[in-house]
Design a protein around this motif. Structure first.
Motif, mmCIF file in Angstrom:
data_model
loop_
_atom_site.group_PDB
_atom_site.id
_atom_site.type_symbol
_atom_site.label_atom_id
_atom_site.label_comp_id
_atom_site.label_asym_id
_atom_site.label_seq_id
_atom_site.Cartn_x
_atom_site.Cartn_y
_atom_site.Cartn_z
ATOM 1 N N THR A 128 0.846 6.475 -6.536
ATOM 2 C CA THR A 128 -0.513 6.163 -6.985
ATOM 3 C C THR A 128 -0.905 6.875 -8.275
ATOM 4 O OG1 THR A 128 -1.415 7.854 -5.521
ATOM 5 C CG2 THR A 128 -1.384 5.588 -4.703
ATOM 6 N N SER A 186 0.681 5.158 -11.280
ATOM 7 C CA SER A 186 0.147 3.793 -11.392
ATOM 8 C C SER A 186 -1.276 3.799 -11.952
ATOM 9 C CB SER A 186 0.151 3.104 -10.035
ATOM 10 O OG SER A 186 1.449 3.030 -9.522
ATOM 11 N N THR A 200 -1.210 4.801 -15.625
ATOM 12 C CA THR A 200 -0.747 3.680 -16.448
ATOM 13 C C THR A 200 -1.867 2.663 -16.643
ATOM 14 O OG1 THR A 200 1.510 3.988 -15.640
ATOM 15 C CG2 THR A 200 0.996 1.864 -16.635
#
Length: 174
Positions: free
Chosen positions: A145, A148, A151
């Motif tokens: 997580t 992610s 990003t």
């Protein structure tokens, strides 16, 4: 780079308390020092600058990694105490005169039932599901997580602050 370095703690053992705490605190203090150095070189303005958003989000991710270890440590200690209590109960059971060399008798028939089909989950989800320790699950989920979400922030930041505010070459402004 400091944000990515703070994620190294997710890969360290939950019992490596000095390593994980010192890594988290060091990255947080380094980012704070960087932020104050950058802000001191820029002129004061009444609105939020793009660099303020960048620094704030980076600080939040680094602090989140440190907070994640606090959660892992909390649940790890609870799991340790629970295992201690179980081992005390097991030592009392060993005092009985029952023979210990025979395998335990299963009273349920679940192992003899026909296995049903279940959909295959991705490898990460199957690894997360196999472990019983909540503290380990938190580390495994954080490994996915945090990068992610960062990003996603990078994509948002790039399109909102970089692409959106590039001056138009024809008019000289947006």
């Amino acid at each position: 780079m400091l944000v990515v370095v703070s994620w190294v703690s997710f890969w360290l053992d939950k019992d490596a308390v000095p390593a994980r705490v010192s890594l988290g605190v060091t990255t947080l203090l380094t980012m704070t020092t960087q932020a104050s150095g950058i802000n001191s070189k820029l002129p004061p303005v009444s609105y939020i600058k793009a660099v303020d958003v960048w620094i704030g989000v980076c600080l939040a991710f680094i602090f989140g990694a440190l907070l994640e270890y606090a959660v892992v440590n909390y649940y790890g200690r609870k799991e340790f105490l629970k295992n201690q209590e179980k081992s005390k109960k097991l030592t009392r059971m060993e005092d009985c005169a029952c023979p210990g060399d025979r395998p335990a008798l299963r009273l349920d028939l679940s192992s003899y039932r026909k296995k049903t089909w279940s959909p295959r989950l991705p490898a990460w989800f199957s690894i997360i599901g196999k472990t019983k320790e909540l503290s380990r699950k938190v580390d495994l989920i954080s490994r996915i997580t945090f990068p992610s979400l960062f990003t996603a922030f990078l994509i948002f930041y790039y399109f909102f602050y970089v692409v959106e505010y590039i001056p138009d070459e024809k008019n000289g402004s947006k």
